[in-house]
Design a protein around this motif. Sequence first.
Motif, PDB file in Angstrom:
ATOM      1  N   HIS A  27       0.820  -1.210   0.074  1.00 48.76           N
ATOM      2  CA  HIS A  27       0.341   0.623   0.278  1.00 48.76           C
ATOM      3  C   HIS A  27       0.367   1.495   0.244  1.00 48.76           C
ATOM      4  O   HIS A  27       0.495   2.663  -1.546  1.00 48.76           O
TER       5      HIS A  27
ATOM      6  N   ARG B  79       2.270   1.991  -3.322  1.00 43.35           N
ATOM      7  CA  ARG B  79       0.694   2.620  -4.787  1.00 43.35           C
ATOM      8  C   ARG B  79       1.130   4.239  -4.563  1.00 43.35           C
ATOM      9  O   ARG B  79       0.979   4.785  -5.608  1.00 43.35           O
TER      10      ARG B  79
ATOM     11  N   THR C 241       3.684  -0.323 -14.709  1.00 39.93           N
ATOM     12  CA  THR C 241       2.828  -0.765 -14.763  1.00 39.93           C
ATOM     13  C   THR C 241       2.853  -2.290 -14.123  1.00 39.93           C
ATOM     14  O   THR C 241       2.337  -3.132 -14.026  1.00 39.93           O
TER      15      THR C 241
ATOM     16  N   THR D 290       3.976  -1.883 -10.824  1.00 40.46           N
ATOM     17  CA  THR D 290       2.100  -1.691 -10.763  1.00 40.46           C
ATOM     18  C   THR D 290       1.719  -3.813 -10.519  1.00 40.46           C
ATOM     19  O   THR D 290       0.961  -3.820  -9.497  1.00 40.46           O
TER      20      THR D 290
ATOM     21  N   ASN E 259       0.570  -6.125  -6.997  1.00 37.40           N
ATOM     22  CA  ASN E 259      -1.176  -6.386  -7.118  1.00 37.40           C
ATOM     23  C   ASN E 259      -0.880  -8.174  -6.385  1.00 37.40           C
ATOM     24  O   ASN E 259      -1.941  -8.470  -5.694  1.00 37.40           O
TER      25      ASN E 259
END
Lengths: 512, 125
Positions: free
Chosen positions: A158, A161, A198, A201, A205
């Motif tokens: 978290h 991000r 991307t 990320t 995830n």
Amino acid sequence: MEYGILVVDDEKEIRDFLFQALTRFAGFKVELAASAEEALQKIKAGAFDLVLTDLKMPQKDGLQLVVEIGNTNPEILTVMMTGHGTIDSVLEAMKRGVSDYITKPFNLKEMVVRLQKVLKEKQRFVKLKDFAAQLERANQELRRIDEMKSEFISVASHELRTPLAAIKNSVQLILSGKTGALNETQAKFLSMADRNITRLTNILNDLLNLSKIESGKIEMKIEELDLRPPIEFILSSLKPQADSKSIQLIMEAPEKLPMVYGDREKIEQIMINLVGNGLKFTPAGGRISVAVKLQDGERNNLAVSVQDTGMGIPPDQLEKVFDRFYQVEGSLNRSVGGTGLGLAITKGLVESLQGKIWVESEIGKGTTFTFTLPVAKGEKREPHFRILLDREFRRAQENLLPLTLLLIEVLEESDEVKTAALDQLEDLVRKCLCRKADLLIRREKDKILAALCETDLKGAQVIRRRIEEKAQEEFIAGREQPPVIKVGAATYPDEALSKRELFGKAKERLRR
Amino acid sequence: MSQKKILLVDDEADLVETIRFPLEVEGFNVLVSYDGEDALNKARQENPDLILLDIMLPKLNGYKICRLLKFDERYKHIPILMLTAKTQEKDKILGMETGADEYITKPFEMDQLLEKVKFYLQEKE
């Protein structure tokens, strides 16, 4: 090690003889008592490892003595002395915890050997208990670290991000031309930066996802499913991609396919991962077939296999494919945005659904991934709660964690009042829990069933009391009387060792 | 058509700048808050046309702010788009239950954000 022995006999001769014998031959530290009462007083005053007592004594006999010692000082070993005619009483005494018996007349050597044996066995037992305690502590530490690891991954991902968002936005801002014109080279490298953000990320995830799956914290909605629709859905979603490489997508399944227990969304995820991988690693003109059937030789599971005509996986790599960040050597995987976590996640999902997954492959021919799912047994009630409870109970057993079963019943005539009360109670139960403990809950017409993972006796008592208190408070407003509710709870392992016992005890308490 | 006012709330200054810039380029008037209390005050004083709201904020968190505004007759018409790093399902639902109009996870695609902003603003015309 010098053991402390208390010799109890009403005959002075025997006492004296044993005192001499045991101190000189066996090196024990010996004290004497002439009666059971005296023995009990001496035990209160000092510590002994073993009490050697006669059976037949006036007032209190040996049997009564050992029973009392068993109650007050269970750690003290007891050995009974007896004449041949009283074997039955001795056997009775052994049932009550006496470690051994010695017949009169004494064979000194035999007596010493038996006493030493009994004392050594206790030593071994004490050592074993120590080991067990050490193991338990080490286990707890490991669990704590595992928990910290999950926390860390969650928090870290978290935390990462927001900076990622700032970078992504900045790059996209410049690429958009809003900060000024760009030349081709600048645009090229900025696009590269954007793509890699991307990718970062996605890895983030996936890591978070995997960590949740592995710690059992992923939310699952288990129901009876027909496998055909989710599989067909995924195949049709991936058809455009397959067509662009002229790859055939085939599904083979018998007409009558039994239903399975599963979470539809998770099954779709599994299929996307497997078929998607197949598409990546199969050259143009190839074929991917999905076959569904009963697992060979088993009626309890359905097996779904995804077979491709791709390049195959070398045999020495086969077991590693499910490892995190495993990627086939020198493949296009990285540039196609693969995170290397797809199969690890797929495996985690399959196992969360109580299935197994494995892979077979032949270089140059192709690869087949197969996973199983349990066949639905046609229950009247939705299986979600029972299956998750099975899984959580097993987890509790394997990791020595507590688990509490909570039953709440509302005894009210009016359906309206019942439902309102149950709604409030359900909310209450959910709120009562700290974030760490997971909650499985099933609502029925007049009851709530909840399984509180990692909640022990103390926790259960607290929750139960709060439910009862709060129920009284909440319901007083707007009604003359609070609705009648009953609460029953039982905790594994302190109060029950099997799921059946757990349910039994909780139901029993509900009736009270 | 008067200039639309957007209230942007996040405690990360860098991120705020990367969102403010393209919004201003689009012609919006952007107000900024770096903590929850200030955000609530600004929302009530300035009556923005839209609020972009982070969840993890100092002093007062985004959920509370959203709920407070959405349960207030005077401000409940203001569209609120929650921006956040939290991705769990439960958090998503909670976000929706507080009355938020949308829930956007970081990192996001800037043009998607712009589209959503324009969408919620034009609804009011």
